[in-house]
Design an enzyme around this catalytic site. Sequence first.
Site, PDB file in Angstrom:
ATOM      1  N   GLU A 102     106.343  -2.034   7.910  1.00 53.08           N
ATOM      2  CA  GLU A 102     107.422  -1.043   7.913  1.00 53.08           C
ATOM      3  C   GLU A 102     107.892  -0.796   6.484  1.00 53.08           C
ATOM      4  OE1 GLU A 102     108.876   1.424   8.876  1.00 53.08           O
ATOM      5  OE2 GLU A 102     110.078   1.076  10.653  1.00 53.08           O
ATOM      6  N   ASP A 103     108.280   0.425   6.197  1.00 53.20           N
ATOM      7  CA  ASP A 103     108.741   0.728   4.834  1.00 53.20           C
ATOM      8  C   ASP A 103     110.096   0.105   4.548  1.00 53.20           C
ATOM      9  OD1 ASP A 103     110.017   2.438   6.638  1.00 53.20           O
ATOM     10  OD2 ASP A 103     109.779   4.240   5.430  1.00 53.20           O
ATOM     11  N   ASP A 106     116.829  -0.774   7.792  1.00 55.00           N
ATOM     12  CA  ASP A 106     118.182  -0.393   7.389  1.00 55.00           C
ATOM     13  C   ASP A 106     119.154  -0.980   8.420  1.00 55.00           C
ATOM     14  OD1 ASP A 106     120.386   0.892   6.386  1.00 55.00           O
ATOM     15  OD2 ASP A 106     119.677   2.920   6.741  1.00 55.00           O
ATOM     16  N   PHE A 155     120.921   4.915  -0.598  1.00 53.35           N
ATOM     17  CA  PHE A 155     119.738   5.656  -0.153  1.00 53.35           C
ATOM     18  C   PHE A 155     118.700   5.693  -1.272  1.00 53.35           C
ATOM     19  CE2 PHE A 155     117.137   9.326   0.850  1.00 53.35           C
ATOM     20  CZ  PHE A 155     116.892   9.091   2.191  1.00 53.35           C
ATOM     21  N   ARG A 168     108.020  11.211  -1.636  1.00 61.08           N
ATOM     22  CA  ARG A 168     107.168  10.081  -1.246  1.00 61.08           C
ATOM     23  C   ARG A 168     106.162   9.716  -2.336  1.00 61.08           C
ATOM     24  NH1 ARG A 168     108.009   9.253   4.281  1.00 61.08           N
ATOM     25  NH2 ARG A 168     108.429  11.111   5.521  1.00 61.08           N
TER      26      ARG A 168
HETATM   27  P1  IMP Z   1     116.887   1.762  10.854  1.00 61.47           P
HETATM   28  O1  IMP Z   1     116.556   2.041  12.273  1.00 61.47           O
HETATM   29  O2  IMP Z   1     118.337   2.059  10.540  1.00 61.47           O
HETATM   30  O3  IMP Z   1     116.498   0.385  10.391  1.00 61.47           O
HETATM   31  O4  IMP Z   1     116.138   2.840  10.005  1.00 61.47           O
HETATM   32  C1  IMP Z   1     114.896   2.678   9.535  1.00 61.47           C
HETATM   33  C2  IMP Z   1     114.301   4.015   9.118  1.00 61.47           C
HETATM   34  O5  IMP Z   1     115.266   4.859   8.462  1.00 61.47           O
HETATM   35  C3  IMP Z   1     113.234   3.752   8.105  1.00 61.47           C
HETATM   36  O6  IMP Z   1     111.996   3.545   8.724  1.00 61.47           O
HETATM   37  C4  IMP Z   1     113.283   4.989   7.246  1.00 61.47           C
HETATM   38  O7  IMP Z   1     112.466   5.978   7.800  1.00 61.47           O
HETATM   39  C5  IMP Z   1     114.717   5.443   7.308  1.00 61.47           C
HETATM   40  N1  IMP Z   1     115.499   4.987   6.141  1.00 61.47           N
HETATM   41  C6  IMP Z   1     116.475   4.053   6.109  1.00 61.47           C
HETATM   42  N2  IMP Z   1     116.992   3.907   4.886  1.00 61.47           N
HETATM   43  C7  IMP Z   1     116.303   4.764   4.091  1.00 61.47           C
HETATM   44  C8  IMP Z   1     116.383   5.077   2.669  1.00 61.47           C
HETATM   45  O8  IMP Z   1     117.182   4.528   1.877  1.00 61.47           O
HETATM   46  N3  IMP Z   1     115.508   6.021   2.231  1.00 61.47           N
HETATM   47  C9  IMP Z   1     114.612   6.638   3.040  1.00 61.47           C
HETATM   48  N4  IMP Z   1     114.509   6.389   4.360  1.00 61.47           N
HETATM   49  C10 IMP Z   1     115.359   5.453   4.879  1.00 61.47           C
HETATM   50 MG    MG Z   2     110.040   4.209   8.690  1.00 63.16          MG
END
Ligand code: IMP
Ligand code: MG
Length: 178
Positions: A102-103, A106, A155, A168
Amino acid sequence: MQTIQIKDKTFTVSLKEADILKQVKRVAAEINRDYAGESPVFLAVLNGSFIFAADLMREVTLPSEITFVKLASYAGVSSTGAVKDLIGLNVDLKGRSVIIIEDIIDSGLTMVHLLDLFKQYEPKSVDICALLVKPDNLKVSLDIRYTCLEIPNDFIVGYGLDYDGFGRNTRDIYTVVE
Ligand code: IMP
Ligand code: MG
């Protein structure tokens, strides 16, 4: 370039490519050690993980497969809504050791949903491998076995991650300037 403009926002460099790659190599070495003698299947979550997955996989020396999956939201459902389906899975996960690539984690809600979706495939094990984690924003308890870097709640874009589809394709990671 230390500062970039994407649409309405300005970003400043916060993680250099060399420092990212150092951590990617560290995590790959941990995976090589922990999975010695095994043949895991890596599941990279598109789109954001494509560059991380490419760099990580080239450091993995295990006999392993990689497949790319996508979490598709149903139209009309907000991005935070739970109605998301997995598409692109073309490997039988039954009895397999799975490593999710996973990238960024958050809130952690996306990962919780992914783990839930995987249960039906009856894998032997599932480990999470994240490029980035924002620990202060986690809203669920998650066992993240592999983390390259922990970052603050701001962010970020670059190295695969986007702002509204753009950004990207930078080697470094940039943080938004408020
Ligand atoms: P989560 O469900 O809140 O953990 O969100 C995860 C997804 O939100 C990641 O897979 C990203 O696609 C997106 N995301 C969360 N934070 C960032 C950020 O700082 N930059 C870009 N994408 C983000
Ligand atoms: Mg993602």
